[in-house]
Design an enzyme around this catalytic site. Structure first.
Site, PDB file in Angstrom:
ATOM      1  N   CYS A 129       0.728  -1.200  -0.239  1.00  0.00           N
ATOM      2  CA  CYS A 129       0.011  -0.045  -0.134  1.00  0.00           C
ATOM      3  C   CYS A 129       0.944   1.179   0.064  1.00  0.00           C
ATOM      4  O   CYS A 129       1.960   0.924   0.675  1.00  0.00           O
ATOM      5  CB  CYS A 129      -0.820   0.001   1.113  1.00  0.00           C
ATOM      6  N   CYS A 133      -0.169   4.049   6.613  1.00  0.00           N
ATOM      7  CA  CYS A 133      -0.470   4.616   7.762  1.00  0.00           C
ATOM      8  C   CYS A 133      -0.066   4.003   8.998  1.00  0.00           C
ATOM      9  O   CYS A 133       0.281   2.644   8.900  1.00  0.00           O
ATOM     10  CB  CYS A 133      -2.333   3.765   8.215  1.00  0.00           C
ATOM     11  N   CYS A 136      -0.373   0.508  10.888  1.00  0.00           N
ATOM     12  CA  CYS A 136      -0.558  -0.894   9.584  1.00  0.00           C
ATOM     13  C   CYS A 136       0.821  -1.552   9.118  1.00  0.00           C
ATOM     14  O   CYS A 136       1.710  -0.844   8.817  1.00  0.00           O
ATOM     15  CB  CYS A 136      -1.411  -0.076   8.515  1.00  0.00           C
ATOM     16  N   GLY A 176      -4.072  -2.864   1.154  1.00  0.00           N
ATOM     17  CA  GLY A 176      -3.921  -1.746  -0.073  1.00  0.00           C
ATOM     18  C   GLY A 176      -5.269  -0.819   0.260  1.00  0.00           C
ATOM     19  O   GLY A 176      -6.330  -0.898   1.030  1.00  0.00           O
ATOM     20  N   SER A 208     -13.763   0.736   1.956  1.00  0.00           N
ATOM     21  CA  SER A 208     -13.259   1.044   2.785  1.00  0.00           C
ATOM     22  C   SER A 208     -11.709   1.977   2.457  1.00  0.00           C
ATOM     23  O   SER A 208     -11.276   1.473   1.764  1.00  0.00           O
ATOM     24  CB  SER A 208     -12.709   0.090   4.217  1.00  0.00           C
ATOM     25  N   SER A 232     -11.699   5.593   7.379  1.00  0.00           N
ATOM     26  CA  SER A 232     -10.302   5.116   8.118  1.00  0.00           C
ATOM     27  C   SER A 232     -10.139   6.467   8.638  1.00  0.00           C
ATOM     28  O   SER A 232      -9.828   7.413   8.451  1.00  0.00           O
ATOM     29  CB  SER A 232      -9.706   4.746   7.942  1.00  0.00           C
ATOM     30  N   CYS A 351      -6.986  -6.343  12.764  1.00  0.00           N
ATOM     31  CA  CYS A 351      -7.052  -4.533  11.305  1.00  0.00           C
ATOM     32  C   CYS A 351      -5.510  -3.978  11.875  1.00  0.00           C
ATOM     33  O   CYS A 351      -5.310  -3.393  13.008  1.00  0.00           O
ATOM     34  CB  CYS A 351      -8.122  -3.728  12.300  1.00  0.00           C
TER      35      CYS A 351
HETATM   36  S1  SF4 Z   1      -4.141   1.341   6.938  1.00  0.00           S
HETATM   37 FE1  SF4 Z   1      -5.273   0.678   4.992  1.00  0.00          FE
HETATM   38  S2  SF4 Z   1      -4.249   2.483   2.937  1.00  0.00           S
HETATM   39 FE2  SF4 Z   1      -3.994   2.363   5.706  1.00  0.00          FE
HETATM   40  S3  SF4 Z   1      -1.629   1.460   4.902  1.00  0.00           S
HETATM   41 FE3  SF4 Z   1      -3.297  -0.127   5.835  1.00  0.00          FE
HETATM   42  S4  SF4 Z   1      -3.456  -1.113   3.984  1.00  0.00           S
HETATM   43 FE4  SF4 Z   1      -3.145   0.565   3.629  1.00  0.00          FE
END
Ligand code: SF4
Length: 358
Positions: A129, A133, A136, A176, A208, A232, A351
């Site tokens: 991705c 974030c 993540c 992603g 999302s 998000s 998550c």
């Molecule tokens: S939370 Fe979603 S948008 Fe943000 S880095 Fe992770 S996968 Fe990508």
């Protein structure tokens, strides 16, 4: 007239000289059968039924093809069915995470989440991705490539027919940012939604986003009424959000709100907001008040999710009392709040954890 998505399909057919069946709605398949073989709905429906309803990889066994052997042979050389290979599964109670090996050797992760009477499938839309974030693991991997349509629908094919799960809901919350791969994601949604195929109603599909404004606007223009949009949010103000989610620097909260106000929701529809609670960063009662002020004019259901352990992110999830206190402030302000106690942590399926080694 051909849509963006039909053009996308036709281009890929020319490139690959093969029809990847998992990329087609029934209408598109019928159209290709007419153009290429002079056949129509009868055979397209049969193929669609065998693949999307029964998961039958030997689809030429069906009556409609055994009685047309010449056509069946022609098709055999044209049709591809490549959902990717499930190479590993991890279980926590009734939750399953599975890893799919793609044709170029990349790997993606998907999660089957148990619900009361069925299962929800969380699908990936990219390898890695770009959004970065902080909470993540996928964001930490960086971006490798977009998934093709069949690599997205292939996750549903494998969940239903390889792993034999009763999937009724889809959430684009895996690896992603789906709006960063919008054309392929929208075509995949159309294939998943096809009534004489996978038959998942749009109201059972949730996309999302981290808040890509251009993508939200484009999605809003596509007339996909019923499709659910989740955002998000994760912060009560731009300062915290820009630190947590770099996308906020170009798409700050007020601009995001304006895009959401313009988004065509169905009657009595609402957005789903996700808020990952992080101890000492975004979980104080004052943060809850600021968040409620931001949310208030929008029709929103808010999911509160305690953050999960992620490499290089040295924050903890709040205790239950703090999470309850945060939720109570929002509820008192008239916000509809759902507290989600984390599932799948032990197999790195929670998550923000996809991409983390188990
Ligand atoms: S939370 Fe979603 S948008 Fe943000 S880095 Fe992770 S996968 Fe990508």
């Amino acid at each position: 007239m051909e849509s963006d998505f039909d053009i996308l399909i036709i281009k890929r057919i020319k490139l690959d000289d093969g029809m990847e069946i998992l990329e087609f709605t029934l209408d598109q398949l019928t159209c290709k059968f007419r153009q290429e073989f002079g056949k129509g709905l009868f055979h397209a429906s049969a193929l669609s039924r065998e693949i999307f309803k029964f998961g039958n990889r030997n689809f030429f066994d069906a009556n409609e093809f055994t009685t047309s052997p010449v056509f069946a042979k022609q098709l055999k050389n044209k049709i591809k069915l490549t959902p990717g290979k499930v190479i590993e599964t991890f279980k926590e109670n009734n939750l399953t995470k599975f890893i799919t090996l793609l044709s170029d050797g990349e790997r993606i992760e998907s999660v089957i989440i148990p619900m009361t009477n069925h299962q929800t499938l969380c699908v990936s839309s990219q390898v890695g991705c770009k959004m970065g974030c902080r909470f993540c693991e996928t964001g930490r991997m960086g971006f490798k490539r977009n998934l093709q349509v069949a690599e997205i629908t292939g996750q549903l094919f494998n969940a239903r027919f390889t792993l034999k799960e009763n999937i009724k809901n889809i959430v684009f919350m895996g690896m992603g940012e789906p709006l960063d791969n919008l054309n392929h994601v929208v075509q995949a949604i159309r294939v998943m939604n096809e009534q004489r195929g996978f038959d998942i109603a749009l109201r059972h599909i949730t996309l999302s986003t981290a808040g890509l404004i251009g993508g939200i606007e484009k999605l809003g223009s596509l007339n996909m009424s019923g499709l659910r949009l989740a955002v998000s949010i994760n912060a009560p103000d731009d300062k915290i959000r820009s630190w947590l989610m770099p996308v906020n620097k170009t798409a700050p909260l007020q601009r995001l709100k304006r895009a959401l106000e313009m988004f065509p929701l169905p009657k009595r529809g609402c957005f789903l907001f996700e808020y990952i609670l992080i101890k000492g960063l975004n979980d104080s009662p004052k943060d809850a008040i600021h968040l409620s002020e931001y949310i208030k004019p929008l029709p929103v259901r808010l999911n509160l999710i305690p953050c999960n352990p992620v490499n290089g992110f040295n924050y903890e999830s709040p205790c239950d009392d703090d999470m309850n206190r945060f939720a109570d402030v929002l509820t008192d302000k008239g916000i509809f709040v759902i507290k989600r106690w984390s599932k799948g942590r032990s197999v790195a399926a929670g998550c923000g954890q996809l991409g983390r080694k188990c």
